[in-house]
Design a protein around this motif. Sequence first.
Motif, PDB file in Angstrom:
ATOM      1  N   VAL A 123      47.002  52.353  40.679  1.00 31.15           N
ATOM      2  CA  VAL A 123      47.124  51.011  41.557  1.00 31.15           C
ATOM      3  C   VAL A 123      45.550  50.845  41.110  1.00 31.15           C
ATOM      4  CG1 VAL A 123      47.657  49.492  43.480  1.00 31.15           C
ATOM      5  CG2 VAL A 123      49.301  51.440  42.491  1.00 31.15           C
ATOM      6  N   ARG A 124      45.193  49.506  40.939  1.00 24.96           N
ATOM      7  CA  ARG A 124      43.705  49.130  41.412  1.00 24.96           C
ATOM      8  C   ARG A 124      43.766  48.402  42.641  1.00 24.96           C
ATOM      9  NH1 ARG A 124      42.813  44.532  36.875  1.00 24.96           N
ATOM     10  NH2 ARG A 124      40.514  44.887  37.548  1.00 24.96           N
ATOM     11  N   ASN A 125      42.716  49.007  43.322  1.00 23.70           N
ATOM     12  CA  ASN A 125      42.364  48.380  44.753  1.00 23.70           C
ATOM     13  C   ASN A 125      41.222  47.255  44.512  1.00 23.70           C
ATOM     14  OD1 ASN A 125      43.041  48.587  47.318  1.00 23.70           O
ATOM     15  ND2 ASN A 125      41.043  49.701  47.738  1.00 23.70           N
ATOM     16  N   VAL A 126      41.588  46.348  44.731  1.00 21.03           N
ATOM     17  CA  VAL A 126      40.723  45.324  44.370  1.00 21.03           C
ATOM     18  C   VAL A 126      40.097  44.431  45.458  1.00 21.03           C
ATOM     19  CG1 VAL A 126      40.034  43.086  42.863  1.00 21.03           C
ATOM     20  CG2 VAL A 126      41.513  45.102  42.081  1.00 21.03           C
ATOM     21  N   LEU A 127      38.966  43.934  45.684  1.00 21.77           N
ATOM     22  CA  LEU A 127      38.176  43.230  46.774  1.00 21.77           C
ATOM     23  C   LEU A 127      37.829  41.756  46.112  1.00 21.77           C
ATOM     24  CD1 LEU A 127      36.957  42.901  49.711  1.00 21.77           C
ATOM     25  CD2 LEU A 127      34.816  43.842  48.723  1.00 21.77           C
ATOM     26  N   VAL A 128      38.212  40.871  47.296  1.00 25.07           N
ATOM     27  CA  VAL A 128      37.537  39.598  47.012  1.00 25.07           C
ATOM     28  C   VAL A 128      37.057  39.179  48.366  1.00 25.07           C
ATOM     29  CG1 VAL A 128      37.900  36.908  46.598  1.00 25.07           C
ATOM     30  CG2 VAL A 128      38.848  38.817  44.991  1.00 25.07           C
ATOM     31  N   GLY A 129      36.022  39.096  48.832  1.00 23.11           N
ATOM     32  CA  GLY A 129      35.620  38.908  50.185  1.00 23.11           C
ATOM     33  C   GLY A 129      34.854  39.875  50.867  1.00 23.11           C
ATOM     34  N   LYS A 130      35.225  40.036  52.316  1.00 21.56           N
ATOM     35  CA  LYS A 130      34.213  40.766  53.038  1.00 21.56           C
ATOM     36  C   LYS A 130      34.700  42.090  53.159  1.00 21.56           C
ATOM     37  CE  LYS A 130      32.510  40.552  57.553  1.00 21.56           C
ATOM     38  NZ  LYS A 130      32.279  39.913  58.983  1.00 21.56           N
ATOM     39  N   THR A 131      34.067  43.029  53.340  1.00 21.20           N
ATOM     40  CA  THR A 131      34.618  44.460  53.759  1.00 21.20           C
ATOM     41  C   THR A 131      33.637  44.927  54.851  1.00 21.20           C
ATOM     42  OG1 THR A 131      33.057  45.695  52.330  1.00 21.20           O
ATOM     43  CG2 THR A 131      35.350  45.223  51.696  1.00 21.20           C
ATOM     44  N   HIS A 132      32.391  44.468  55.112  1.00 18.20           N
ATOM     45  CA  HIS A 132      31.384  44.912  56.256  1.00 18.20           C
ATOM     46  C   HIS A 132      31.147  46.386  56.248  1.00 18.20           C
ATOM     47  CE1 HIS A 132      29.173  43.994  59.711  1.00 18.20           C
ATOM     48  NE2 HIS A 132      29.979  42.999  59.989  1.00 18.20           N
ATOM     49  N   MET A 133      31.139  46.962  54.565  1.00 21.70           N
ATOM     50  CA  MET A 133      31.068  48.465  54.431  1.00 21.70           C
ATOM     51  C   MET A 133      29.729  48.633  54.158  1.00 21.70           C
ATOM     52  SD  MET A 133      32.002  51.524  53.559  1.00 21.70           S
ATOM     53  CE  MET A 133      31.601  52.855  52.567  1.00 21.70           C
ATOM     54  N   ALA A 134      29.120  49.744  54.480  1.00 22.00           N
ATOM     55  CA  ALA A 134      27.784  50.186  54.007  1.00 22.00           C
ATOM     56  C   ALA A 134      27.651  51.451  53.405  1.00 22.00           C
ATOM     57  CB  ALA A 134      26.883  50.323  55.392  1.00 22.00           C
ATOM     58  N   ALA A 173      40.361  34.563  44.353  1.00 18.99           N
ATOM     59  CA  ALA A 173      41.563  35.550  44.179  1.00 18.99           C
ATOM     60  C   ALA A 173      42.492  35.204  43.122  1.00 18.99           C
ATOM     61  CB  ALA A 173      41.984  35.397  45.720  1.00 18.99           C
ATOM     62  N   MET A 174      42.796  33.883  43.092  1.00 16.76           N
ATOM     63  CA  MET A 174      43.496  33.347  41.937  1.00 16.76           C
ATOM     64  C   MET A 174      43.183  33.862  40.697  1.00 16.76           C
ATOM     65  SD  MET A 174      45.099  29.852  43.592  1.00 16.76           S
ATOM     66  CE  MET A 174      43.465  29.059  43.453  1.00 16.76           C
ATOM     67  N   GLU A 175      41.832  33.562  40.642  1.00 15.56           N
ATOM     68  CA  GLU A 175      41.210  33.879  39.049  1.00 15.56           C
ATOM     69  C   GLU A 175      41.324  35.283  38.753  1.00 15.56           C
ATOM     70  OE1 GLU A 175      37.019  33.012  39.196  1.00 15.56           O
ATOM     71  OE2 GLU A 175      37.401  30.848  39.535  1.00 15.56           O
ATOM     72  N   PHE A 176      41.281  36.328  39.864  1.00 15.68           N
ATOM     73  CA  PHE A 176      41.490  37.666  39.533  1.00 15.68           C
ATOM     74  C   PHE A 176      43.087  37.937  39.294  1.00 15.68           C
ATOM     75  CE2 PHE A 176      43.597  41.515  41.293  1.00 15.68           C
ATOM     76  CZ  PHE A 176      43.150  42.342  40.372  1.00 15.68           C
ATOM     77  N   ILE A 177      44.019  37.273  39.894  1.00 16.74           N
ATOM     78  CA  ILE A 177      45.602  37.452  39.793  1.00 16.74           C
ATOM     79  C   ILE A 177      45.825  37.302  38.554  1.00 16.74           C
ATOM     80  CG2 ILE A 177      47.767  36.881  40.327  1.00 16.74           C
ATOM     81  CD1 ILE A 177      46.653  36.504  43.240  1.00 16.74           C
ATOM     82  N   ALA A 178      45.184  35.971  37.872  1.00 16.45           N
ATOM     83  CA  ALA A 178      45.527  35.269  36.555  1.00 16.45           C
ATOM     84  C   ALA A 178      44.768  36.310  35.396  1.00 16.45           C
ATOM     85  CB  ALA A 178      44.756  33.935  36.390  1.00 16.45           C
ATOM     86  N   GLU A 179      43.666  37.082  35.562  1.00 16.45           N
ATOM     87  CA  GLU A 179      43.329  37.942  34.767  1.00 16.45           C
ATOM     88  C   GLU A 179      44.138  39.268  34.823  1.00 16.45           C
ATOM     89  OE1 GLU A 179      39.217  38.814  35.530  1.00 16.45           O
ATOM     90  OE2 GLU A 179      38.516  36.540  35.560  1.00 16.45           O
ATOM     91  N   ALA A 180      44.576  39.591  35.752  1.00 18.25           N
ATOM     92  CA  ALA A 180      45.267  40.917  35.980  1.00 18.25           C
ATOM     93  C   ALA A 180      46.605  40.694  35.467  1.00 18.25           C
ATOM     94  CB  ALA A 180      45.506  41.225  37.501  1.00 18.25           C
ATOM     95  N   GLU A 181      47.149  39.808  35.225  1.00 15.28           N
ATOM     96  CA  GLU A 181      48.450  39.501  34.296  1.00 15.28           C
ATOM     97  C   GLU A 181      48.323  40.188  32.898  1.00 15.28           C
ATOM     98  OE1 GLU A 181      50.855  35.790  36.095  1.00 15.28           O
ATOM     99  OE2 GLU A 181      49.078  35.359  35.041  1.00 15.28           O
ATOM    100  N   ASP A 182      47.042  39.916  32.415  1.00 13.19           N
ATOM    101  CA  ASP A 182      46.717  40.412  31.099  1.00 13.19           C
ATOM    102  C   ASP A 182      46.774  41.865  31.043  1.00 13.19           C
ATOM    103  OD1 ASP A 182      46.986  37.820  29.651  1.00 13.19           O
ATOM    104  OD2 ASP A 182      44.754  37.600  30.135  1.00 13.19           O
ATOM    105  N   ASP A 183      46.141  42.521  32.041  1.00 12.49           N
ATOM    106  CA  ASP A 183      45.575  43.871  32.251  1.00 12.49           C
ATOM    107  C   ASP A 183      46.987  44.730  32.495  1.00 12.49           C
ATOM    108  OD1 ASP A 183      45.069  46.216  34.529  1.00 12.49           O
ATOM    109  OD2 ASP A 183      43.411  45.890  33.312  1.00 12.49           O
ATOM    110  N   GLY A 184      47.964  44.334  33.253  1.00 10.49           N
ATOM    111  CA  GLY A 184      49.202  44.887  33.283  1.00 10.49           C
ATOM    112  C   GLY A 184      49.453  45.917  34.347  1.00 10.49           C
ATOM    113  N   ARG A 185      48.269  46.566  34.760  1.00 18.74           N
ATOM    114  CA  ARG A 185      48.388  47.580  35.913  1.00 18.74           C
ATOM    115  C   ARG A 185      48.859  46.855  37.173  1.00 18.74           C
ATOM    116  NH1 ARG A 185      42.692  50.189  35.787  1.00 18.74           N
ATOM    117  NH2 ARG A 185      42.032  48.084  35.076  1.00 18.74           N
ATOM    118  N   PRO A 186      49.594  47.483  38.143  1.00 13.60           N
ATOM    119  CA  PRO A 186      49.848  47.147  39.321  1.00 13.60           C
ATOM    120  C   PRO A 186      48.279  46.921  40.173  1.00 13.60           C
ATOM    121  CG  PRO A 186      50.487  49.441  39.409  1.00 13.60           C
ATOM    122  CD  PRO A 186      50.054  48.893  37.929  1.00 13.60           C
ATOM    123  N   TRP A 187      48.254  46.180  40.930  1.00 16.68           N
ATOM    124  CA  TRP A 187      47.260  45.770  42.084  1.00 16.68           C
ATOM    125  C   TRP A 187      47.551  45.741  43.384  1.00 16.68           C
ATOM    126  CZ3 TRP A 187      47.894  41.216  44.011  1.00 16.68           C
ATOM    127  CH2 TRP A 187      48.424  40.245  43.153  1.00 16.68           C
TER     128      TRP A 187
END
Length: 545
Positions: A97-108, A211-225
Motif C-alpha cells: 500500500v502506498r502511503n502518500v502525503l499532501v500537506g503538513k507533517t511537522h516531521m524533522a 489531493a485530487m490530482e494525486f487520486i486521479a493519477e493513482a487510478e492509472d497506477d492501480g496500487r492501493p493507497w
Amino acid sequence: MTAKTPAKNVLWIMCDQLRYDYLGCTGHPVLKTPNIDAMAKRGVLFSNAYVQSPICGPSRMSFYTGRYMRSHGSHWNGWPLRVGEPTLGDHLKKIGVRNVLVGKTHMAPDLEGLRSLGIPADSIIGVHVSECGFEPYERDDGLHPTGRPRPAYDDYLRKHGYEAPNPWEHWANSGAAEDGSLQNGWLLVHADKAARVPDEHSETPYMTRRAMEFIAEAEDDGRPWCLHLSYIKPHWPYIAPEPYASMYGPQDVQSVIRSQEERANAHPVFAAYMDMRYSRNMSRNEAREKVIPTYMGLIKQIDDQMGVLMRFLEARGLLDTTMIVFTSDHGDYLGDHWMGEKDLFHEQSAKIPLIVIDPSAAADATRGTVSDALVEAIDLAPTFIDYFGSTPPDHILEGRSLVPLLRGAPPADWRKVVFSEYDYAMQDVRVMLNQPIERCRLFMVFDGRWKFIHASGFRPMLYDLETDPQEFVDRGADPACAEIVARLQAELFDWALHPKMHITTPNSKIAAYAAQQLQVKNGVLIGIWDEAELGAIREKIGIKP
C-alpha cells in the motif's frame, strides 16, 4: 505482520489546530459545516477522542507511528523520529500500500542518524525515513519564514502573479490596509483583515486540488493507497480570504469558558502557562473578537472543500471503496481558561473531532451514530492496517484498531482510560518554574469522568467532568479525592511500566519460544537433572529420542 489481500484505499484528512467543538455535528451553535456533518452521517463520530500530546509535532509523530510519545521519543516540534522508528508507511509498504502525503507533517529528519548509517538524505531510503514513511506528493508545513527552503505553494503563487521574497507570508497570510500597505498576518490585530489572495489561490483549496490530482493519477497506477491530506488551517496565522474573512463577526463569538477561580487557585504549571505572551493576548476580549471569527471562516472554508472533495470521489465511484477519516492534531484554547495556543490538557486542547467512514457493508449498522468509546490518536494506524486486510503488529503498535467499533462489535476489553503527554522543557515555563530539563513532564490520564494530570515535581491536577464539565475546579489537592488520585496514579504507573519496546521481536515468536521450550528442541540443555527428566520433556513436546 501477516500479509493478506490489500483492500481498497484510505483518505485520511487532518486539520491543524481544529477544536472538537467547532463543527456543526459537534454542537457549535453558529458555525454550520454541512459537508463535514454529512460525513458524520455516513460514518461514526467519536465523541471521546484524544491526542497523545497537545503539540503539533509530538501529536503527529504519535499518529504516524501508532505509538505514545514516551515510546517514539519525539517530544517537541522539530525533534526527529530516530532512524528505524517504525511508521505507518513501513507497515503499509509491507502489504503493498502506498502511503502518500499532501500537506503538513511537522516531521524533522534524523540527519545525524542517517549520516551515522551512511544513508544519503536524498536517497530512496533517506527520503522514506526523512518524510516519516510518507511518499511526499506535496509537502507543505505551512510556516515559511523568509530564508527557509520554499515549498511548491510559493512557486504556485508566483506563477499566478504573486511575486515576493516570501509570497506565502506576503500574499496568502497577510492583509492590506485601505492604502494598500501590508498588514502582517502574524499579528493578531490584523486577524480581521482579508488575505491578499482570493479563495481559489489560498492554501486550503490548493491542497484539495493537489489531493485530487494525486487520486486521479493513482487510478492509472492501480496500487492501493493511503492518502494523508493534511490541511494547514485553521492554524495561525489567523487570516482568511474572502468571502470567509467577513463571513462571521464579533456577534458570533461564543462566551468565553473561564473563571476567576482558575487564576486564584492555579496549579504552578497552569499559572505559568496563563502568563505566557500568547495566553495574555488571547485572554483579551479584543483579540478573541478579531481571531475567532476568522478561525470560524477558515473552518467554513475547509467544510466547503470537503464538499468539493466528496463530489470528486463520488464522480469516480470511490466513496463506496474508500475509508475516510476526518480529524485534527489538537485543539486551540482561543482564550478559554485564560490560555492561547494549545499546550495543556483541557478539552479545548487535548480532545479532537474524529469521524471515520468505513465503506464496508459490515459497518452499515453504525452509520450516523456517535460512539462514546475512549479513543486515542494512535488507534488510526492499526485501524488502517486492519482495514487493508492485514494484522496490526501488536508488539509495535500501542493503539487499537477501531474496526470492531465501526462494525458494531466493540471488544469487551476496550480501554478504560486514555493517556496524553507533554514535555515543556523547550518552553519559557521551564525557566519560570526553575525545573530541570528531565523533569518537565506532564501526563494526563482520563477515564471518561475524572481527568488526572501528573506534573513531575508538583502536586497533581484533577478535574471531575461530570460535575464540572468546564474544568474550572482543580481538585488535585482535595482530600476527598485522594482515592481517585491514587486509582489514576496506579493506572499511570502501570502504563509507564509497560511500553512496547521489543519492536524487533513479534509476540508470536516470544509465545512460541516459551511454549515449545526451544532450548531443548535445538539441543541446548539448561537446568535438566538427568536423562529421565530430559526424556519426559522431549516426550511432552513431541521430540523423539
